[in-house]
Design an enzyme around this catalytic site. Structure first.
Site, PDB file in Angstrom:
ATOM      1  N   TYR A  42      40.129 127.110 -54.334  1.00 46.58           N
ATOM      2  CA  TYR A  42      40.913 126.276 -55.263  1.00 46.58           C
ATOM      3  C   TYR A  42      42.195 125.753 -54.633  1.00 46.58           C
ATOM      4  O   TYR A  42      42.574 126.149 -53.541  1.00 46.58           O
ATOM      5  CB  TYR A  42      41.159 126.959 -56.599  1.00 46.58           C
ATOM      6  CG  TYR A  42      41.898 128.269 -56.684  1.00 46.58           C
ATOM      7  CD1 TYR A  42      42.681 128.780 -55.656  1.00 46.58           C
ATOM      8  CD2 TYR A  42      41.820 129.006 -57.870  1.00 46.58           C
ATOM      9  CE1 TYR A  42      43.357 129.971 -55.795  1.00 46.58           C
ATOM     10  CE2 TYR A  42      42.501 130.200 -58.019  1.00 46.58           C
ATOM     11  CZ  TYR A  42      43.280 130.674 -56.980  1.00 46.58           C
ATOM     12  OH  TYR A  42      43.953 131.855 -57.133  1.00 46.58           O
ATOM     13  N   GLU A  43      42.810 124.788 -55.336  1.00 43.99           N
ATOM     14  CA  GLU A  43      43.946 124.017 -54.815  1.00 43.99           C
ATOM     15  C   GLU A  43      43.588 123.270 -53.538  1.00 43.99           C
ATOM     16  O   GLU A  43      44.428 123.059 -52.667  1.00 43.99           O
ATOM     17  CB  GLU A  43      45.173 124.916 -54.583  1.00 43.99           C
ATOM     18  CG  GLU A  43      45.649 125.664 -55.793  1.00 43.99           C
ATOM     19  CD  GLU A  43      45.975 124.756 -56.967  1.00 43.99           C
ATOM     20  OE1 GLU A  43      46.225 123.558 -56.742  1.00 43.99           O
ATOM     21  OE2 GLU A  43      45.978 125.232 -58.104  1.00 43.99           O
ATOM     22  N   GLY A  44      42.345 122.835 -53.463  1.00 34.78           N
ATOM     23  CA  GLY A  44      41.859 122.122 -52.281  1.00 34.78           C
ATOM     24  C   GLY A  44      41.160 123.069 -51.345  1.00 34.78           C
ATOM     25  O   GLY A  44      41.795 123.916 -50.710  1.00 34.78           O
TER      26      GLY A  44
END
Length: 593
Positions: free
Chosen positions: A434-436
């Site tokens: 997550y968050e890229g």
């Protein structure tokens, strides 16, 4: 049940001996002497050990439950969240005008570390709120700030970020969620978002969703995306909670880990929303939240590894298995403890040297954010922009690896749930995604950040390392050999990789992008090498001054030597891979896989 104790001595060492926090010329740092930061960190550690850590296993086993449209968090979470709020922990670095304590971001970063180690899923509720607070604070109107920020600073209201949809994750230009303008200036938001951490829960009276959506008639793709504030409950003119908005939870995702956090499918059915920032500039506003979150996720990587490491050390000292190859070290016992064996030592040293290096790297990154925000230092802002994908990508990859290594120390017991080691690995795994996802972090680093502002920031990083090596060389032959020479060699590898991209990436971009993941890891190793060299200097200075904890400082030097000798040489392997280019990576047609 797994144990956890905040490593306050290590944290203090980084803050004061390495970063020299109280001596720095950053506003607010001068007020944070050793006694002040120690008091904060010790209290955070107590809350983490006594309250949050015992709930970690409970959160993992119970998870969150959706009942009649209401999400219920695991047993004990609500009381613990109230305790967190009442102690002011959610507002350490929030603006004083909104009820915060106004401390630097670095202090907030350090104080949050024990909470993440003790209970990562729990801390996400307030961690995401902090990011949403920052986005509104930077991009919101004065009226929006006054309406939302005081309640979000205290976490009476929490926040989320809503990006991903079933058909689009990284490629947000494909999103279908619409925001239709209304005569009163609001918008009606309709669409579905997935993987929304802390999407709904029973910990706060309202949840402020930040939702990316497209206004009809806007530009195609990512240029047509705007950001909206969509509260769970509408807010009355007097600031009180009003009617329920048209937003609901479709389901709670069933996940590999972080079961104590409610990861939701969110359905927006003509929900009332309010534009934040400029129309069609939603990604600019969202990146304020995402960049902060990425440093926080990098912290999650090493914080989970820290908790796993602490338990692995205890087990290795207690578990009797076999005899030391050089002869029995505990002849009065039926066997020697695991920790006598070289391969167990290697495993634990890998963990220890990574965690302590990553802590220093993260704190340094947080200090760069403070310098950029508090002094408008463009160089610091450019440097942390360059380093953010490295902090996020490298540290979460290695953090997961180290959590698995800690599990390995337990042998078969590490695979059995009652020992708790699998939870550290399962929880750490999401941080790589997550968050890229980390592959995207690597593409961002090589495809965007290296060339940003004409490459001035990566050149500034190389000059920083070069100046450090020059300023500290020749003082001690042993230190040069053990710390500075390995850092110099690794930095040269990193520069050689950058040169390869310049010479080969223009004619064939795949030559650069095929090596981007290796470059991210190479960059991470160089950064940790730089941190270990700085920690080595600080430890030497402490020993020379006398009066300190000699065993602690000597241990720090020995751990640093290990990293420089056993981990930092990985840069040569990464360089060799990068220099093979794209031919072997792209050799197969899609049908051949």
């Amino acid at each position: 049940m797994p144990i956890y104790h905040a490593p306050t001595k290590d944290m203090q060492f980084v803050l004061h001996d390495v970063l020299k926090m109280s001596e720095a010329d950053i506003p607010g740092y001068g007020d944070l002497d050793r006694d002040t930061t120690l008091a904060i960190l010790e209290e955070a550690g107590k809350l983490a050990s006594d309250v949050l850590a015992p709930l970690n296993v409970i959160g993992d086993s119970e998870g969150c439950v959706l009942e009649n449209g209401v999400v219920r968090t695991p047993t004990g979470f609500k009381a613990a969240f109230d305790q967190l709020r009442e102690g002011g922990w959610t507002a350490l670095d929030c603006d004083e005008q909104y009820g915060g304590q106004g401390l630097p971001y670095l202090m907030n970063t350090a104080a949050m570390e024990p909470f993440v180690s003790a209970n990562m899923a729990f801390n996400m509720y307030q961690g995401l709120t902090h990011g949403a607070y920052s986005a509104i604070n930077v991009h919101g109107t004065d009226a929006q700030k006054q309406t939302y920020l005081p309640k979000m600073a205290s976490c009476e209201w929490t926040g989320t970020m809503n990006l991903t949809e079933p058909h689009c994750g990284t490629d947000l230009g494909l999103m279908r969620t619409k925001a239709v303008p209304q005569d009163d200036g609001s918008y009606l938001v309709t669409g579905q978002k997935i993987f929304i951490s802390s999407g709904d829960h029973d910990l706060a009276e309202n949840i402020i969703h930040l939702v990316l959506a497209k206004i009809p008639g806007g530009p195609e793709g990512i240029k047509g995306v705007s950001l909206f504030i969509v509260p769970k409950f509408l807010v009355n003119e007097d600031g009180s909670v009003g009617a329920r908005n048209a937003v609901s939870v479709g389901k709670i995702e069933e996940k590999m880990g972080i079961h104590g956090n409610s990861t939701c499918v969110m359905d927006y059915d003509g929900a009332t929303g309010y534009l934040i920032g400029d129309m069609h500039k939603g990604m600019r506003a969202m990146f304020t939240m995402m960049n902060e979150a990425r440093l926080g996720v990098g912290l999650q990587g090493y914080a989970q590894a820290e908790a796993a490491y602490q338990n692995a050390v205890e087990y290795a000292k207690d578990r009797l298995q076999g005899r030391a190859v050089t002869g029995a070290e505990f002849p009065d016992k039926p066997a020697d403890p695991l920790i006598v064996h070289p391969d167990i030592r290697r495993n634990l040293m890998d963990q220890k040297s990574f965690v302590e290096g990553a802590r220093a790297f993260t704190y340094w990154g947080a200090s760069l954010i403070d310098r950029a925000h508090k002094t408008d230092d463009k160089a610091a802002d450019g440097l942390i922009s360059l380093l953010t994908p490295v902090i996020k990508g490298f540290q979460t990859d290695k953090g997961f690896e180290m959590a698995v290594n800690a599990q390995q120390v337990y042998g078969g017991h590490g695979y059995i749930e009652e020992w708790g080691m699998s939870q550290f690995a399962r929880d750490a795994r999401i941080a790589m995604i997550y968050e890229g996802a980390n592959g995207v972090q690597a593409l961002d680093l090589v495809g965007r950040k290296l060339a940003q502002d004409g490459g001035k920031h990566v050149m500034a990083f190389f000059e920083l390392i070069k100046a450090f090596l020059k300023d500290n060389a020749g003082q001690d032959a042993e230190f040069d050999r053990d710390f500075l020479d390995p850092l110099k060699a690794a930095s040269k590898d990193l520069q050689a990789a950058g040169m390869y991209f310049m010479q080969n990436g223009m004619k064939n971009p795949n030559n650069a992008l095929s090596g981007s993941y290796d470059f991210m890891h190479m960059f991470g190793h160089v950064c940790l090498g730089y941190m270990w060299a700085r920690m080595g200097l600080a430890a030497r200075a402490g020993l020379a001054a006398g009066g300190g904890d000699t065993e602690f400082l000597e241990t720090k030097l020995a751990t640093g030597r290990y990293y420089m000798a056993r981990q930092l040489p990985a840069t040569s392997l990464h360089l060799a891979r990068i220099q093979t280019g794209a031919d072997t990576v792209m050799a197969l047609d899609a049908a051949q896989f």
